[in-house]
Design an enzyme around this catalytic site. Structure first.
Site, PDB file in Angstrom:
ATOM      1  N   LYS A 108      -5.666   9.405 -36.445  1.00 41.06           N
ATOM      2  CA  LYS A 108      -5.661  10.873 -36.576  1.00 41.06           C
ATOM      3  C   LYS A 108      -4.220  11.319 -36.697  1.00 41.06           C
ATOM      4  O   LYS A 108      -3.321  10.664 -36.196  1.00 41.06           O
ATOM      5  CB  LYS A 108      -6.268  11.512 -35.319  1.00 41.06           C
ATOM      6  CG  LYS A 108      -6.739  12.927 -35.533  1.00 41.06           C
ATOM      7  CD  LYS A 108      -8.157  12.948 -36.051  1.00 41.06           C
ATOM      8  CE  LYS A 108      -8.595  14.306 -36.494  1.00 41.06           C
ATOM      9  NZ  LYS A 108     -10.047  14.317 -36.799  1.00 41.06           N
ATOM     10  N   ASP A 142      -9.139  18.009 -41.559  1.00 48.25           N
ATOM     11  CA  ASP A 142      -9.656  18.389 -40.245  1.00 48.25           C
ATOM     12  C   ASP A 142      -9.325  19.881 -40.129  1.00 48.25           C
ATOM     13  O   ASP A 142      -9.153  20.545 -41.169  1.00 48.25           O
ATOM     14  CB  ASP A 142      -8.991  17.555 -39.128  1.00 48.25           C
ATOM     15  CG  ASP A 142      -9.710  17.684 -37.782  1.00 48.25           C
ATOM     16  OD1 ASP A 142     -10.743  17.028 -37.589  1.00 48.25           O
ATOM     17  OD2 ASP A 142      -9.255  18.469 -36.916  1.00 48.25           O
TER      18      ASP A 142
HETATM   19  P1  NDP Z   1     -11.765  24.438 -40.247  1.00 47.45           P
HETATM   20  O1  NDP Z   1     -10.312  24.631 -40.159  1.00 47.45           O
HETATM   21  O2  NDP Z   1     -12.438  24.486 -41.574  1.00 47.45           O
HETATM   22  O3  NDP Z   1     -12.515  25.503 -39.324  1.00 47.45           O
HETATM   23  C1  NDP Z   1     -12.271  25.559 -37.964  1.00 47.45           C
HETATM   24  C2  NDP Z   1     -13.098  26.668 -37.369  1.00 47.45           C
HETATM   25  O4  NDP Z   1     -13.018  26.599 -35.951  1.00 47.45           O
HETATM   26  C3  NDP Z   1     -12.592  28.043 -37.749  1.00 47.45           C
HETATM   27  O5  NDP Z   1     -13.646  28.963 -37.752  1.00 47.45           O
HETATM   28  C4  NDP Z   1     -11.609  28.338 -36.624  1.00 47.45           C
HETATM   29  O6  NDP Z   1     -11.353  29.714 -36.407  1.00 47.45           O
HETATM   30  C5  NDP Z   1     -12.318  27.732 -35.441  1.00 47.45           C
HETATM   31  N1  NDP Z   1     -11.325  27.299 -34.464  1.00 47.45           N
HETATM   32  C6  NDP Z   1     -10.359  26.377 -34.654  1.00 47.45           C
HETATM   33  N2  NDP Z   1      -9.586  26.265 -33.580  1.00 47.45           N
HETATM   34  C7  NDP Z   1     -10.070  27.136 -32.695  1.00 47.45           C
HETATM   35  C8  NDP Z   1      -9.695  27.496 -31.382  1.00 47.45           C
HETATM   36  N3  NDP Z   1      -8.649  26.920 -30.766  1.00 47.45           N
HETATM   37  N4  NDP Z   1     -10.447  28.433 -30.750  1.00 47.45           N
HETATM   38  C9  NDP Z   1     -11.502  29.014 -31.383  1.00 47.45           C
HETATM   39  N5  NDP Z   1     -11.897  28.729 -32.629  1.00 47.45           N
HETATM   40  C10 NDP Z   1     -11.188  27.797 -33.273  1.00 47.45           C
HETATM   41  O7  NDP Z   1     -12.061  23.058 -39.514  1.00 47.45           O
HETATM   42  P2  NDP Z   1     -13.341  22.124 -39.596  1.00 47.45           P
HETATM   43  O8  NDP Z   1     -14.568  22.928 -39.786  1.00 47.45           O
HETATM   44  O9  NDP Z   1     -13.032  21.033 -40.531  1.00 47.45           O
HETATM   45  O10 NDP Z   1     -13.340  21.484 -38.139  1.00 47.45           O
HETATM   46  C11 NDP Z   1     -14.103  22.021 -37.052  1.00 47.45           C
HETATM   47  C12 NDP Z   1     -14.305  20.940 -36.002  1.00 47.45           C
HETATM   48  O11 NDP Z   1     -15.035  19.851 -36.588  1.00 47.45           O
HETATM   49  C13 NDP Z   1     -13.045  20.310 -35.423  1.00 47.45           C
HETATM   50  O12 NDP Z   1     -13.287  19.958 -34.078  1.00 47.45           O
HETATM   51  C14 NDP Z   1     -12.879  19.045 -36.256  1.00 47.45           C
HETATM   52  O13 NDP Z   1     -12.124  18.074 -35.578  1.00 47.45           O
HETATM   53  C15 NDP Z   1     -14.325  18.634 -36.401  1.00 47.45           C
HETATM   54  N6  NDP Z   1     -14.642  17.726 -37.498  1.00 47.45           N
HETATM   55  C16 NDP Z   1     -14.316  18.023 -38.781  1.00 47.45           C
HETATM   56  C17 NDP Z   1     -14.659  17.157 -39.800  1.00 47.45           C
HETATM   57  C18 NDP Z   1     -14.403  17.463 -41.241  1.00 47.45           C
HETATM   58  O14 NDP Z   1     -14.837  16.686 -42.087  1.00 47.45           O
HETATM   59  N7  NDP Z   1     -13.757  18.563 -41.575  1.00 47.45           N
HETATM   60  C19 NDP Z   1     -15.335  15.880 -39.517  1.00 47.45           C
HETATM   61  C20 NDP Z   1     -15.701  15.702 -38.138  1.00 47.45           C
HETATM   62  C21 NDP Z   1     -15.343  16.591 -37.182  1.00 47.45           C
HETATM   63  P3  NDP Z   1      -9.968  30.351 -36.903  1.00 47.45           P
HETATM   64  O15 NDP Z   1     -10.063  30.447 -38.382  1.00 47.45           O
HETATM   65  O16 NDP Z   1      -9.911  31.674 -36.217  1.00 47.45           O
HETATM   66  O17 NDP Z   1      -8.889  29.428 -36.436  1.00 47.45           O
HETATM   67  O1  2IT Z   2     -12.945  14.127 -37.185  1.00 47.24           O
HETATM   68  C1  2IT Z   2     -13.259  13.599 -38.287  1.00 47.24           C
HETATM   69  O2  2IT Z   2     -14.073  12.676 -38.335  1.00 47.24           O
HETATM   70  C2  2IT Z   2     -12.659  14.121 -39.512  1.00 47.24           C
HETATM   71  N1  2IT Z   2     -11.900  15.081 -39.436  1.00 47.24           N
HETATM   72  C3  2IT Z   2     -12.950  13.475 -40.823  1.00 47.24           C
HETATM   73  C4  2IT Z   2     -12.087  12.250 -41.014  1.00 47.24           C
HETATM   74  C5  2IT Z   2     -12.159  11.597 -42.388  1.00 47.24           C
HETATM   75  O3  2IT Z   2     -11.407  10.635 -42.549  1.00 47.24           O
HETATM   76  O4  2IT Z   2     -12.937  12.021 -43.248  1.00 47.24           O
END
Ligand code: NDP
Ligand code: 2IT
Length: 444
Positions: free
Chosen positions: A126, A166
């Protein structure tokens, strides 16, 4: 003291101030007690747990860039290369002001087990930076990404370490990062995933984490004689994972009534109109409260509180520790019976323990959100083959992988006498493959 407890005490002592890392390690080690105790002597001699909790390498670097006023800004950049026993390091890059080494170590540690569960040959890593993309111009984001990649490019490669998105890293950032990697190295290779479809990306990668979450949720419900159709769902966040979890839940007949961002949440009793959310979030990069101005049936509430909304199923898809014990109790009191984690470690340990103690169906993040990284691995396969698969082909593979992850977590939980505890099941099943590979490869 047992080997497991000894290692946890050492992790706390040797990694001061890294609360999220301690939390992630404790959850895994507690689950592994049953497995470790049965092999304690062998694992102790090989210092297996000491190696499992220590990243193979952490790279940290300075990221200088120039803002639109001509002012030089400096951020911290990191890549945690946690474990390469089963494949090249694989995991996202997070851009958020809260990023620090401890948070990336927790995410890298989780990623090791998650990636193992996918059944695909990917190790865990990461990275990221405390850079805040919010409110920055495209040129500023590009300047940051180019500087970040100038340093990171020395440590990654298609067979070495393959970052992806992420929080705060989506298609725009991956494009800038990829362009700079190619310019520096002269290599057109699958060094990043989540790429645009015209330059090596895979269909379904954008949707994969959210879709995968709902596929495994559906499988968990079916296996417990329940169904998704007709259920009311609350999803937190409104980013990549939340949007595509909502889309798939709606396709399968559920009604999603709430979404949030870090400022507040919207409730729409009529069901979320996702095209409006996509326009606000994916096109305008706006705030979720704008939804309430566009949709008369919706109400916006500033601050936390999304988990007080009555629902059958909760899908936390924002960030770590966003759902605490009080939230878990509120969900239960309102009749919620299933929780699946789209985000990484969104439930505190107390909340997780409450779900399990109260017979709620609970699928932990490292199983539930593995669809994103699994589809990233499918993108790597396509890049190696120099072919692109159709949407339906990738989607079918993703679905198969999620169903299989459920089966592995379910089976491991049953084998160790804790049927229905998918936390223990996922941790044990993820661990088994990694430990086998580590033992086979000797003292490295
Ligand atoms: P994005 O940046 O697309 O969206 C994040 C969302 O979560 C936004 O709505 C954001 O609000 C909110 N958020 C982020 N930080 C905070 C915080 N500290 N407090 C409150 N709200 C928060 O990210 P993703 O959708 O990609 O990721 C969301 C989660 O999923 C994370 O935990 C990530 O690690 C996990 N994840 C993502 C993957 C991927 O493929 N993208 C894969 C597996 C897991 P705001 O805009 O106000 O910051
Ligand atoms: O938390 C996660 O698994 C991700 N943000 C996706 C990682 C990836 O390599 O697609």
């Amino acid at each position: 003291m047992s080997y497991v407890d000894e290692i946890y005490a050492k992790v706390v002592e040797q990694n001061p101030g890294e609360a999220e890392f301690h939390q992630a390690v404790k959850e895994v080690l507690d689950s592994l007690k049953l497995v470790i105790d049965a092999n304690e002597e062998k694992y102790r001699k090989m210092a297996l747990l000491e190696r499992l909790v220590e990243p193979e390498r952490i790279i940290s670097f300075r990221v200088p860039w120039v803002d639109d006023n001509g002012q030089v800004q400096v951020n911290k950049g990191y890549r945690v290369q946690f474990n390469s026993a089963i494949g090249p390091y694989k995991g996202g890059l997070r851009l958020h002001p809260s990023v620090n080494q401890g948070i990336l170590k927790f995410l890298g540690f989780e990623q090791v087990f998650k990636n193992s569960l996918t059944g695909l040959p990917i190790g865990g890593g990461k990275g990221g930076s405390n850079f805040d993309p919010k409110g920055k111009s495209d040129r500023e984001v590009m300047a940051f990404c180019q500087s970040f990649m100038t340093e990171l490019s020395k440590y990654i490669g298609a067979d070495q370490d393959v970052p992806a998105g992420d929080i705060g890293v989506g298609a725009r950032e991956i494009g800038f990062l990829y362009g700079q990697y190619k310019r520096l190295t002269g290599l057109y290779e699958g060094v990043l995933t989540g790429k645009g479809l015209n330059y090596g990306g895979s269909l379904v990668r954008t949707q994969a984490t959210g879709y995968g979450l709902v596929y495994i949720l559906d499988e968990m419900l079916k296996n417990n004689n329940k169904e998704l159709a007709g259920k009311t769902v609350v999803v937190s966040g409104s980013g990549n994972v939340a949007i595509y979890a909502t889309e798939k839940a709606q396709q399968l007949g559920a009604k999603v009534v709430a979404l949030s961002d870090s400022n507040g949440y919207i409730y729409d009793a009529d069901g979320i109109k996702l095209d409006i959310v996509k326009e606000i979030k994916e096109v305008r990069r706006g705030r979720i409260k704008e939804y309430a101005s566009a949709v008369p049936t919706a109400v916006y509430t500033e601050g936390k509180g999304i988990w007080t909304i009555k629902c059958d199923i909760a899908l936390p898809c924002a960030t770590q520790n966003e759902l605490n014990l009080d939230d878990a109790k509120a969900l239960k009191a309102n009749g919620c019976f299933a929780v699946a984690e789209g985000a990484n470690m969104p439930s505190t340990r107390e909340a997780t323990d409450f779900f399990l103690a109260n017979d709620m169906l609970f699928m932990p993040g490292k199983a539930a959100n593995a669809g994103g990284v699994a589809t990233s691995a499918l993108e790597m396969s396509q890049n190696s083959q120099r072919l692109s698969w159709t949407f339906d082909e990738v989607d079918a593979k993703l679905k198969g992988i999620m169903v299989n992850i459920f089966a592995k977590a379910d089976d491991a939980a049953k084998r160790y006498g804790v049927a229905g505890n998918y936390v223990a099941g996922a941790n044990i099943a993820g661990f088994e493959k990694v430990v086998d590979a580590m033992m086979a490869q000797g003292i490295v």
